[in-house]
Every structure is written in structure tokens, then in C-alpha cells.
Design a protein around this motif. Structure first.
Motif, mmCIF file in Angstrom:
data_model
loop_
_atom_site.group_PDB
_atom_site.id
_atom_site.type_symbol
_atom_site.label_atom_id
_atom_site.label_comp_id
_atom_site.label_asym_id
_atom_site.label_seq_id
_atom_site.Cartn_x
_atom_site.Cartn_y
_atom_site.Cartn_z
ATOM 1 N N PHE A 33 51.124 -141.540 63.618
ATOM 2 C CA PHE A 33 50.307 -142.902 63.054
ATOM 3 C C PHE A 33 49.000 -143.004 63.736
ATOM 4 C CE2 PHE A 33 54.920 -143.439 62.428
ATOM 5 C CZ PHE A 33 54.918 -143.582 60.837
ATOM 6 N N GLN A 34 48.519 -142.137 64.272
ATOM 7 C CA GLN A 34 47.190 -142.340 64.926
ATOM 8 C C GLN A 34 46.151 -141.965 63.947
ATOM 9 O OE1 GLN A 34 46.037 -139.649 68.348
ATOM 10 N NE2 GLN A 34 47.628 -140.550 69.543
ATOM 11 N N ILE A 35 45.152 -142.748 63.908
ATOM 12 C CA ILE A 35 43.978 -142.526 62.928
ATOM 13 C C ILE A 35 43.390 -141.464 63.290
ATOM 14 C CG2 ILE A 35 42.545 -144.416 63.884
ATOM 15 C CD1 ILE A 35 41.730 -145.172 60.689
ATOM 16 N N GLY A 36 43.011 -140.617 62.210
ATOM 17 C CA GLY A 36 42.283 -139.224 62.544
ATOM 18 C C GLY A 36 40.640 -140.020 62.835
ATOM 19 N N PRO A 37 39.845 -138.715 62.871
ATOM 20 C CA PRO A 37 38.320 -139.172 63.252
ATOM 21 C C PRO A 37 37.817 -139.858 61.903
ATOM 22 C CG PRO A 37 38.417 -136.664 62.901
ATOM 23 C CD PRO A 37 39.879 -137.394 62.798
ATOM 24 N N LYS A 38 36.993 -140.932 62.180
ATOM 25 C CA LYS A 38 36.295 -141.796 61.191
ATOM 26 C C LYS A 38 34.999 -142.040 61.489
ATOM 27 C CE LYS A 38 36.519 -144.812 57.555
ATOM 28 N NZ LYS A 38 36.491 -144.333 56.084
ATOM 29 N N SER A 39 33.990 -142.234 60.598
ATOM 30 C CA SER A 39 32.690 -142.672 60.626
ATOM 31 C C SER A 39 32.375 -143.451 59.436
ATOM 32 C CB SER A 39 31.796 -141.298 60.909
ATOM 33 O OG SER A 39 31.752 -140.705 59.681
ATOM 34 N N VAL A 40 31.572 -144.467 59.799
ATOM 35 C CA VAL A 40 31.103 -145.277 58.490
ATOM 36 C C VAL A 40 29.446 -145.410 58.887
ATOM 37 C CG1 VAL A 40 33.201 -146.494 57.988
ATOM 38 C CG2 VAL A 40 31.745 -147.457 59.897
ATOM 39 N N ILE A 41 28.768 -145.291 57.699
ATOM 40 C CA ILE A 41 27.410 -145.771 57.813
ATOM 41 C C ILE A 41 27.066 -147.570 57.835
ATOM 42 C CG2 ILE A 41 24.951 -145.516 56.661
ATOM 43 C CD1 ILE A 41 25.953 -142.532 55.910
ATOM 44 N N THR A 76 22.567 -136.677 52.815
ATOM 45 C CA THR A 76 21.892 -137.544 52.016
ATOM 46 C C THR A 76 21.859 -137.093 50.566
ATOM 47 O OG1 THR A 76 19.719 -136.197 52.644
ATOM 48 C CG2 THR A 76 20.331 -138.158 53.860
ATOM 49 N N ASN A 77 22.608 -136.083 50.247
ATOM 50 C CA ASN A 77 22.755 -135.569 48.821
ATOM 51 C C ASN A 77 24.199 -135.796 48.495
ATOM 52 O OD1 ASN A 77 23.611 -133.506 50.147
ATOM 53 N ND2 ASN A 77 21.864 -132.121 49.611
ATOM 54 N N GLY A 78 24.772 -136.400 48.725
ATOM 55 C CA GLY A 78 26.407 -136.685 48.278
ATOM 56 C C GLY A 78 27.341 -135.517 48.791
ATOM 57 N N VAL A 113 26.411 -140.011 53.148
ATOM 58 C CA VAL A 113 27.604 -140.139 53.708
ATOM 59 C C VAL A 113 27.814 -139.571 54.847
ATOM 60 C CG1 VAL A 113 28.287 -137.993 52.530
ATOM 61 C CG2 VAL A 113 30.259 -139.591 53.025
ATOM 62 N N SER A 114 28.708 -139.953 55.857
ATOM 63 C CA SER A 114 28.985 -139.300 57.039
ATOM 64 C C SER A 114 30.191 -138.826 57.238
ATOM 65 C CB SER A 114 28.494 -140.333 58.030
ATOM 66 O OG SER A 114 29.469 -141.468 58.120
ATOM 67 N N ARG A 115 30.352 -137.790 58.399
ATOM 68 C CA ARG A 115 31.561 -137.541 58.640
ATOM 69 C C ARG A 115 31.481 -137.029 60.151
ATOM 70 N NH1 ARG A 115 31.685 -131.529 55.899
ATOM 71 N NH2 ARG A 115 30.030 -130.425 56.955
ATOM 72 N N CYS A 116 32.698 -137.022 60.981
ATOM 73 C CA CYS A 116 32.457 -136.665 62.466
ATOM 74 C C CYS A 116 33.606 -135.702 62.743
ATOM 75 C CB CYS A 116 32.519 -137.885 63.266
ATOM 76 S SG CYS A 116 34.324 -139.020 62.875
ATOM 77 N N VAL A 117 33.533 -134.957 64.108
ATOM 78 C CA VAL A 117 34.598 -134.310 64.525
ATOM 79 C C VAL A 117 35.034 -134.846 66.135
ATOM 80 C CG1 VAL A 117 35.014 -131.915 65.529
ATOM 81 C CG2 VAL A 117 33.638 -132.369 63.434
ATOM 82 N N ASP A 118 36.368 -135.049 66.293
ATOM 83 C CA ASP A 118 36.488 -135.422 67.649
ATOM 84 C C ASP A 118 36.913 -134.273 68.639
ATOM 85 O OD1 ASP A 118 39.338 -134.572 67.136
ATOM 86 O OD2 ASP A 118 40.048 -136.584 66.840
ATOM 87 N N SER A 150 39.024 -141.102 55.272
ATOM 88 C CA SER A 150 38.186 -140.276 54.629
ATOM 89 C C SER A 150 37.006 -140.869 54.540
ATOM 90 C CB SER A 150 38.814 -140.028 53.176
ATOM 91 O OG SER A 150 38.778 -141.369 52.312
ATOM 92 N N VAL A 151 35.950 -139.929 54.010
ATOM 93 C CA VAL A 151 34.526 -140.402 54.114
ATOM 94 C C VAL A 151 34.081 -141.303 52.977
ATOM 95 C CG1 VAL A 151 33.690 -137.977 54.784
ATOM 96 C CG2 VAL A 151 33.955 -138.471 52.409
ATOM 97 N N MET A 152 33.154 -142.064 53.244
ATOM 98 C CA MET A 152 32.899 -143.404 52.618
ATOM 99 C C MET A 152 31.527 -143.134 52.267
ATOM 100 S SD MET A 152 33.217 -146.222 51.183
ATOM 101 C CE MET A 152 32.064 -147.336 50.452
ATOM 102 N N PRO A 153 30.999 -142.844 50.858
ATOM 103 C CA PRO A 153 29.765 -142.801 50.365
ATOM 104 C C PRO A 153 29.132 -143.979 49.939
ATOM 105 C CG PRO A 153 31.407 -142.055 48.552
ATOM 106 C CD PRO A 153 32.059 -142.535 49.666
#
Length: 167
Positions: A33-41, A76-78, A113-118, A150-153
Motif C-alpha cells: 500500500f505504499q505510494i510509488g514515485p509521484k511528481s506534480v508541477i 513540454t510537448n505532452g 508534465v513531469s515524472r520521477c524515479v526513486d 500517474s503523471v498529471m498533465p
């Protein structure tokens, strides 16, 4: 009003919601139940308006239940191409990490959109990857069951208006 105590820890800590009443298998109860990697702009983001084309810094936060953030990328291009963002402070385990990416907006409509790696190598998934994992047809508005990392555009219109890219 109901907060009684705050406990700061340097490793995963089982809380009431993680304990065995959710799952009898202790490994699954602790790790499933741990949340995975998450990023938000956070800038630019919904409700904001860019005054016109020019230079902007895309900024945001990244975190993971699996440990410290190792890297963040911004598109910066979806999501067609990805660029390495700068991590603004030393990443800490189980903590928010601020990131930034310098960007010259040409005034055309786009999605950012952004994404990350832990630190254990988990990458933040796209909505397409989540749909594939759950074996459902892909739909941008698919409601992810459980914890959605998941990613948030963000969609930027020609007039600079920033709106949710999934709406």
C-alpha cells in the motif's frame, strides 16, 4: 483539533492503515500500500495564467514511498520528449523534493508534465502504463483504483491559460 502526536522517522513506518486489518500477509500489508514515485508541477498549474510567450521556470514537487527521489524529468510537448529537471535540494527519504526546469514558451498550445524515479528504481507511470497494468482499455480520464501516482498533465492554451490536461 484531533492531532495528538507527530512522529518523524527515517524509514518506512507502519501506521494504522497499513497494518494487518487490510491484508493478512505481513509483507503485503507493509509494502503493498505504499505510494510509488509521484511528481506534480506546481507552477505553472491549474488556474494560473502565463502573461505571454517567453522564459518561465517550471517548478514542482516529487516524492516516493519507496525512498528518496533520484531524478525528475519534464516534458513540454505532452510526453513526446523528456528533459532532465534540476533537483533544488538534497533529496531525502520519504520527503518532498523540489525541482525546476527552465523553459522558453513559444506561445503555442502545449501540455507540460513531469515524472520521477526513486532510489529503488521505480519510475512514475503514465496513465497508459497504469491502464495496461490493470488490463483495461486506455482512456485519459480512467480513474485509477487506489493510490494514483500517474503523471498529471497541464494544458497551456495560446492565451496562457493553464488547465487540467485530463479534462
Amino acid at each position: 483539533k484531533w492531532l495528538r502526536r507527530i512522529k518523524i522517522v527515517d524509514r518506512y513506518y507502519m501506521n494504522y492503515n497499513d497494518f494487518g486489518h487490510l491484508d493478512k500477509d505481513p509483507t503485503e500489508a507493509a509494502l503493498g500500500f505504499q505510494i510509488g514515485p509521484k511528481s506534480v508541477i506546481t507552477r505553472p498549474s491549474g488556474g494560473q495564467q502565463l502573461p505571454g510567450k517567453g522564459f518561465y521556470e517550471i517548478t514542482g514537487l516529487a516524492w516516493s514511498g519507496g525512498g528518496a527521489i533520484r531524478s525528475v524529468e519534464v516534458s513540454t510537448n505532452g510526453g513526446k520528449t523528456w528533459n532532465k529537471a534540476q533537483i533544488k535540494s538534497p533529496p531525502q527519504r520519504m520527503a518532498h523534493t523540489r525541482f525546476g526546469y527552465p523553459w522558453h514558451w513559444d506561445g503555442n498550445e502545449t501540455e507540460i508534465v513531469s515524472r520521477c524515479v526513486d532510489e529503488i528504481g521505480q519510475q512514475q507511470p503514465t496513465r497508459e502504463q497504469v491502464a495496461k497494468f490493470f488490463n483495461v482499455p486506455f482512456d485519459r480520464n480512467y480513474r485509477v483504483p487506489g493510490l494514483d501516482n500517474s503523471v498529471m498533465p497541464w494544458r497551456i492554451a495560446r492565451d496562457g491559460t493553464v488547465t487540467n490536461g485530463l479534462a
